[in-house]
Design an enzyme around this catalytic site. Sequence first.
Site, short mmCIF file in Angstrom:
data_model
loop_
_atom_site.label_atom_id
_atom_site.label_comp_id
_atom_site.label_asym_id
_atom_site.label_seq_id
_atom_site.Cartn_x
_atom_site.Cartn_y
_atom_site.Cartn_z
N GLY A 103 0.81 -1.21 0.00
CA GLY A 103 0.00 0.00 0.00
C GLY A 103 0.85 1.26 0.00
NE ARG A 105 -3.63 6.04 14.84
CZ ARG A 105 -3.95 6.60 13.69
NH1 ARG A 105 -4.98 7.44 13.62
NH2 ARG A 105 -3.25 6.34 12.60
CB CYS A 148 -1.37 11.91 8.47
SG CYS A 148 -3.01 11.72 7.73
CB SER A 171 -0.96 11.06 -0.72
OG SER A 171 -0.59 12.09 0.18
CD GLU A 194 -8.23 12.48 9.07
OE1 GLU A 194 -7.04 12.78 8.85
OE2 GLU A 194 -8.67 11.33 8.94
CE LYS A 232 -9.38 7.79 12.13
NZ LYS A 232 -8.89 7.43 10.77
NE ARG A 235 -8.74 13.27 1.61
CZ ARG A 235 -8.03 12.69 2.59
NH1 ARG A 235 -6.81 13.14 2.87
NH2 ARG A 235 -8.54 11.69 3.29
CG HIS A 252 -2.44 16.25 5.78
ND1 HIS A 252 -2.71 15.96 4.46
CD2 HIS A 252 -2.80 15.14 6.51
CE1 HIS A 252 -3.20 14.72 4.39
NE2 HIS A 252 -3.26 14.23 5.60
#
Length: 345
Positions: free
Chosen positions: A12, A111, A150, A180, A203, A206, A236, A243
Amino acid sequence: MSVRVGVLGATGAVGQRLIQLIDPHPEFELAAMTASESSAGKTYREAAKWRVDAPIPDGVAEMEVGATTPDDVPDDVDLIFSSLPSGVGAEVEPDFCRAGYVVSSNSSNGRMDEDVPLVVPEVNADHVDLLEVQRDGRGWDGALLKNPNCSTITMVPPLAALDGAFDLTDVRVSTLQAVSGAGYDGVTSMEIIDNAIPHIGGEEQKMESESRKLLGSFDGAEVELHGMDVAASCNRIATLDGHLENVWADTEEEVTVEAAEDAMAEVTGIDLPSSPEQLIKVFEEPDRPQPRLDRNVEDGMGVGVGGFRETTDGVQFNCLAHNTMRGAAGASVLNGELLNQRGYL
């Protein structure tokens, strides 16, 4: 002596970055790689649709890809890097830990588990010792360490600098995230060209939870989440890598632009091979950092900040990091280095 490592999900986007980083690494030797059943048994060259902007390493291209089970990884592998989809990771990673493997994982599953350390080494390296609690509680010889999302990684080092000097109370962030981050098949060209997508599933949650864990305090038994309030809006956009985030940070102590810039500029790396000499680069230009120009700060392992201005209760600034390097593969490798340094392998 080299540390023998394996990569789960090696074909990946993040897996390919891991291969790229491990091949020349001064401490790590690639000894195994795994992927889906359709790839198992093929050479890496055959299995991976290679998209990294450098050739497949010569010593890796003809290695055989195994299935993603502990039985397909040699017993003498010291460290596993995982870039599996979270659903697969939730099932497979504990199997590897029970089998005695130490896993540095980029996958989002687990996490926020109370006994799983979530670590950015320059920010909260002491949290790695939560692994002792994890091993005692779960009764396994292996261990599971996570790096954060990320987008979380991008803003947490600057926030840590502000918190240490001025005590954070509230954080608001709006992200402009590269395609990406969704993987090669995550966003089609028809969706993103001439467009921006104001939703990335899960997102916001998180960023809001992981940042509080990373900036929390560890007392040797558990991590107490930071008391700040965090709210995120994630978008996005049509950039390839990097980012960019707009952050509003309120603090308990009064803070000026100059003081905030100085606090961030003073953050250095730590004594690990992949940690940059200067973790945070402060840009004086009002229109920087920018993804195309600045995502490769410190070989993609640094964080760029700029656009500072004072607000009623703190400061506003912009921050940028390379999402598949600092935000994913590089973060996992850095955590692997920390595990090796602290004697967990």
